[in-house]
Design a protein around this motif. Structure first.
Motif, PDB file in Angstrom:
ATOM      1  N   TYR A 131       0.825  -1.208   0.000  1.00 28.16           N
ATOM      2  CA  TYR A 131       0.000   0.000   0.000  1.00 28.16           C
ATOM      3  C   TYR A 131       0.866   1.267   0.000  1.00 28.16           C
ATOM      4  N   LYS A 132       1.880   1.319   0.851  1.00 31.75           N
ATOM      5  CA  LYS A 132       2.743   2.499   0.925  1.00 31.75           C
ATOM      6  C   LYS A 132       3.498   2.718  -0.377  1.00 31.75           C
ATOM      7  N   ASP A 141       1.068   4.051  -2.897  1.00 30.37           N
ATOM      8  CA  ASP A 141       0.682   5.410  -2.544  1.00 30.37           C
ATOM      9  C   ASP A 141       1.792   6.409  -2.869  1.00 30.37           C
ATOM     10  N   GLU A 142       3.038   6.004  -2.659  1.00 24.31           N
ATOM     11  CA  GLU A 142       4.153   6.892  -2.980  1.00 24.31           C
ATOM     12  C   GLU A 142       4.264   7.141  -4.479  1.00 24.31           C
ATOM     13  N   ASN A 153       1.719   7.341  -6.373  1.00 28.77           N
ATOM     14  CA  ASN A 153       0.437   7.971  -6.746  1.00 28.77           C
ATOM     15  C   ASN A 153      -0.463   7.046  -7.563  1.00 28.77           C
ATOM     16  N   LEU A 164      -2.679   5.083  -6.355  1.00 35.71           N
ATOM     17  CA  LEU A 164      -3.973   4.939  -5.702  1.00 35.71           C
ATOM     18  C   LEU A 164      -4.819   6.205  -5.785  1.00 35.71           C
ATOM     19  N   ASP A 165      -4.330   7.196  -6.507  1.00 37.96           N
ATOM     20  CA  ASP A 165      -5.094   8.434  -6.656  1.00 37.96           C
ATOM     21  C   ASP A 165      -6.394   8.157  -7.420  1.00 37.96           C
TER      22      ASP A 165
END
Length: 320
Positions: free
Chosen positions: A36-37, A40-41, A43, A45-46
């Protein structure tokens, strides 16, 4: 207390298993958090990258649906060719004639040993050099050729194994009543073997659907997975979102195939069960009395020595 499969766990074994379970859950949670991280880093999951799949039909009508059509088309064509060809080769490998059995074995072992991707590439070159097939259709023909040849050889082994798994007495009894070898195979052995072979056959059909993606990766065949690359570039490099949606579609297709096969197998097995009615003791006595007076004739077809137990603990019979 113990069971047929394993001995019951003692206190130490229970504590050890609980500890291992907790460690596994913690490790899995840590892995999911790391994934997940990382996403997310980057982007990934935007919402802007996932929005095309949840607000509007442009992504589906422009990219996913055409690719899915090509995937299903290639898979269906390969299935239509591979299933009967595999059945013929599998039965031929069981022939008593050497001139039939040996060539079939050579064909099966040859195409089963070659990677399906190599067969696709060879088919593409073959159609380009020795046929007049349009350049736009060559990838489709090559994909279908590779899938059909490879999976027909695998299905031939499934058919052969399914027939050999039947008791020898099935074929011997059929030949004892005068059936020819072809009739024994068509009327006795194959119908019984289909139920046993069905799970393996469906698994191979799932492989056919998934292997169409090789054509998109190497032969520029515009199938479902290839459409994900184009779609990802158009919507701002939403690679994770595009491939997640495509993977979900593959899962739905293959799960539907597997579920249908499970339903069909259960239906075939239920149809094989006896549906004869079981008579009680009074019914047996009535039939016996009727037969004794001659009213039942000589062709009643009632077997009073059948193995079925009727009501009241007496021996019963099938009612035709």
């Amino acid at each position: 207390m113990s069971s047929l499969l394993y001995d019951a766990q003692g206190p130490r074994a229970k504590r050890r298993n609980l500890l291992l379970t907790a460690l596994f859950i913690a490790a899995l949670a840590a892995l999911l958090w790391w994934v997940y991280k990382a996403l997310d880093e980057k982007n990934q999951l935007d919402w802007v990258l996932w929005k095309p799949f949840f607000s509007g039909s442009e992504a589906y009508s422009t990219y996913i649906w055409p690719g899915l059509q090509n995937t299903l088309k290639a898979a269906a064509m390969a299935m239509i060719i591979a299933l009967p060809l595999g059945a013929v080769l599998g039965i031929a490998r069981l022939s008593d004639h050497v001139w039939v059995r040996v060539p079939a074995a050579v064909v099966v072992e040859f195409f089963r040993a070659i990677p399906v991707l190599v067969l696709m590439i060879f088919g593409l070159a073959l159609y380009a050099q020795y046929t007049n097939v349009n350049s736009d259709d060559r990838p489709l023909y090559a994909v279908v050729t590779g899938l059909a040849l490879y999976n027909a050889s695998v299905l031939a082994e499934i058919v052969r194994a399914g027939i050999l798994s039947l008791p020898k007495g099935q074929g011997e009894a059929a030949m004892a009543i005068g059936l020819r070898k072809g009739q024994v195979m068509r009327l006795i052995l194959l119908p019984q073997a289909v139920t046993a072979m069905l799970p393996a056959i469906v698994s191979q059909l799932v492989v056919i659907v998934k292997d169409t993606a090789l054509g998109g990766a190497v032969l520029t065949f515009p199938e479902l997975l290839a459409s994900a690359n184009t779609m990802s570039g158009y919507y701002g490099a939403n690679t994770i979102a595009s491939f997640t949606v495509v993977a979900a579609i593959y899962w739905i297709i293959n799960f539907s195939l597997t579920s249908f096969a499970g339903w069909l197998e259960g239906r075939l097995r239920r149809r094989k069960k006896s549906t004869g009615a079981v008579l009680g003791a009074q019914d047996v006595a009535d039939i016996a009395g009727t037969a004794a007076t001659g009213a039942g004739g000589t062709g009643g077809g009632v077997d009073l020595s059948g193995p079925f137990v009727g009501g009241g603990g007496q021996r019963g019979v099938h009612k035709d």
